[in-house]
Design a protein around this motif. Structure first.
Motif: not given
Ligand code: ARG
Length: 597
Positions: A240-262
């Motif tokens: 649950g480290d805060e910085e790691c979580r934040k970066i993880w979230q960024v990566l997930c959001d970016v991917s998620r947007k691409e998946f949503e398009k498909v």
């Protein structure tokens, strides 16, 4: 919803009743009293093969009645007992060694067609009504990686499986088990920290992210220091480290947007509930296995569960204390059964994961979450998609094919062919409808090309075959449907027919020509097809059905003139009933229909 027995159920019931009248002892002899659709419909529509085994058993039991000494005579006695006044079948005959062949009565077929018209929908088969909660786990791409053509298969098949289950009344949870957890995030986080120090304001896009993944992996493989900090990041992230979580979230959001398009393009509805969701549910599950005495400690300290028939165990915890794919899936199946109340769980992935899921299912039984037939657990494994060279599907330069490019290509080829049709003056659409029509047809073609085969087979990806206007393709089917619709609208526009009024007024339908009767019979087979599909959940049964239906329809419209004839009103109604049924099939396959092309 209106429902009726399927033809299989209706004919089976009549045969069974006749058999029991003719040979009351058949009930205790263990003979299957079922009917089948005839393979070659020139000889009959439905047949029953019970006379031969019944003869054997009666003979063995010394119970053959007087005057019955051959299987054919058993069959004749059954036919006599069924009689002419049953509502379903006529023309019963003994064939060969004792097969009973039958035709469906025209009156029965007409009732079927009238029901379709009255309800503006094909009639659901009675036997298939489902009431449980079904979790369908499909699509499930991995974060920070581009969705590949394998995920496309899972997405397309999964969407159709969900629609089929929803159609028969199941409560379906569509779960996108995205790979958003696990060791790859250690290196991704580290790489992002180093390359995009101001990542929070400047979000990288997915094309970067794929290259980004490759680069991170390269550095991970090259640099021992990088590897070490990466591994630390994994521990930090999971704690649950805060910085790691934040970066993880960024990566997930970016991917998620691409998946949503498909998903948006392909009309896919799926709710994300990724691997990370189960992180805090794994330790209690391991505890439960431990308590039940079925957790083993392997060399190095890994915690495992062995199930019968597999040479390796499921690993619930790795020797370094981390959790992996097995851990998550055990926590997930428990959650689905306990918290979501699932009575059926379906997983759709490539076939190489078959053993993994069979082991998960066995472990769920071993711990007692599943007992007897308390739950139905299915894995639908599909084969690989190959390029035209028979090798793994790749671009010319050897990269994996990006889904968005693949979909774009299908659409732009369809646009070209529709524009040509317009230029030749053959089209029923105008320029401004080209894009929308091309999307329906192009995406439909990609989906149908996948759905129409048994998923376990590999297939060769070919735009030419997929977009062919002849043969078993979505394009052929969509044209066949549009042709029926165009006949209907010409009848209305040029011949003063009002289809809705005809239906309301109970306009009689006549099945005079054999292609009319054949079409009505095919419409009625829809219910058989749904029953068949529910057994293995393979959508290709629906593809086979709709393809055969459209062949019957095209036979009908080539052999029977509709417009301006005495039979016009009856024939237009047959067109309407067929179009309704085709649209239902398209809906179940996740294909958008078009009214004109
Ligand atoms: N993310 C996995 C893959 O890309 C598929 C996950 C399937 N679902 C599951 N519950 N394991 O292969």
């Amino acid at each position: 919803d209106p429902s009726n027995p399927s033809l299989l159920a209706a004919t089976s019931a009549v045969f069974a009743a006749g058999i029991l009248v003719a040979f009351p002892s058949a009930a205790s002899l263990g003979v299957e009293l079922k009917s089948f659709k005839c393979k070659d419909m020139r000889h009959g529509d439905y047949q029953c093969n019970a006379a031969m085994p019944l003869y054997q058993k009666l003979k063995a039991a010394g119970a053959l009645p007087d005057g019955v000494s051959t299987p054919q005579q058993v069959a004749s006695a059954i036919i006599d007992a069924i009689g002419a006044d049953n509502p379903v079948m006529e023309d019963l005959k003994v064939n060969g060694p004792g097969f009973i062949m039958s035709r469906i009565k025209a009156s029965y077929l007409l009732d079927g067609v009238n029901d379709i018209l009255k309800n503006a929908a094909p009639t659901k088969p009675v036997l298939t009504a489902q009431s449980g909660n079904v979790v369908v786990d499909f699509s499930s791409p991995n974060i920070a990686k581009e969705m590949h053509v394998g995920h496309l298969r899972s997405t397309i098949i999964g969407e159709s499986v969900c629609r089929i289950l929803e159609y028969v009344g199941a409560d379906v949870s569509r779960v996108n088990h995205v790979g958003d957890w696990g060791t790859q995030f250690g290196m991704l986080i580290q790489y992002l920290k180093e390359e995009y120090p101001d990542f929070t304001d400047d979000v990288p896009n997915i094309t970067d992210l794929t290259a980004f993944y490759k680069n991170a992996k390269m550095r991970f493989d090259e640099s021992p220091e990088f590897k070490k900090v990466s591994q630390l990041n994994v521990v930090k992230l999971q704690a649950g480290d805060e910085e790691c979580r934040k970066i993880w979230q960024v990566l997930c959001d970016v991917s998620r947007k691409e998946f949503e398009k498909v998903y948006n393009r392909l009309d896919i509805k799926v709710t994300e509930c990724g691997e990370s969701f189960y992180n805090d549910k794994i330790a209690p599950v391991i505890g439960e296995f431990d308590k039940a005495g079925i957790l083993t400690s392997e060399e190095g300290g890994a915690k495992c569960v062995w199930v019968d028939g597999y040479p390796q165990p499921l690993m619930l915890q790795k020797s370094d204390g981390g959790y992996g794919y097995d851990s998550t899936d055990m926590a997930a199946i428990k959650y689905r059964i306990d918290k979501l109340g699932a009575t059926q769980c379906v997983y759709i992935t490539d076939f190489t994961q078959g053993d993994h899921f069979q082991m998960v299912f066995k472990a769920a039984r071993k711990i007692g979450w599943v007992e007897g037939d308390s739950h139905r657990l299915d894995h639908i494994g599909f084969g690989t998609v190959q390029g035209e060279d028979g090798k793994r599907f790749k671009t010319r330069s050897g990269d994996t094919v990006r889904l968005v490019d693949l979909l774009d290509e299908a659409v732009s080829r369809m646009e070209a062919s529709l524009n040509e049709r317009i230029a030749e003056g053959k089209a029923g659409i105008t320029k401004d409808q080209v894009h929308e029509t091309a999307c329906a047809m192009g995406y439909g073609a990609v989906k149908y090309f996948d759905l129409r085969r048994n998923p376990t087979s590999n297939y060769i990806f070919s735009y030419d075959r997929m977009l062919d206007t002849k043969g078993n393709t979505a394009i052929y089917l969509l044209y066949a449907h549009a042709r029926l619709e165009s006949i209907i609208s010409r009848a209305e526009a040029d011949h003063g027919v009002n289809v809705d009024e005809l239906i309301k007024g109970g306009q009689a339908i006549v099945l005079g020509h054999k292609s009319e009767r054949n079409l009505a019979l095919h419409l009625e087979i829809f219910a058989d097809c749904i029953e068949e599909t529910l057994k293995d959940l393979y959508p290709y049964h629906i593809c086979d059905f709709v393809y055969n239906l459209s062949i019957a329809a095209s036979d009908f419209v080539t052999q029977c003139k509709v417009l301006g004839t005495d039979e016009m009103q009856s024939r237009v109604l047959l067109c309407r009933a067929t179009a309704i049924t085709m649209r239902q099939c398209f809906q179940l396959l996740g294909i958008r229909h078009v009214m004109r092309i």
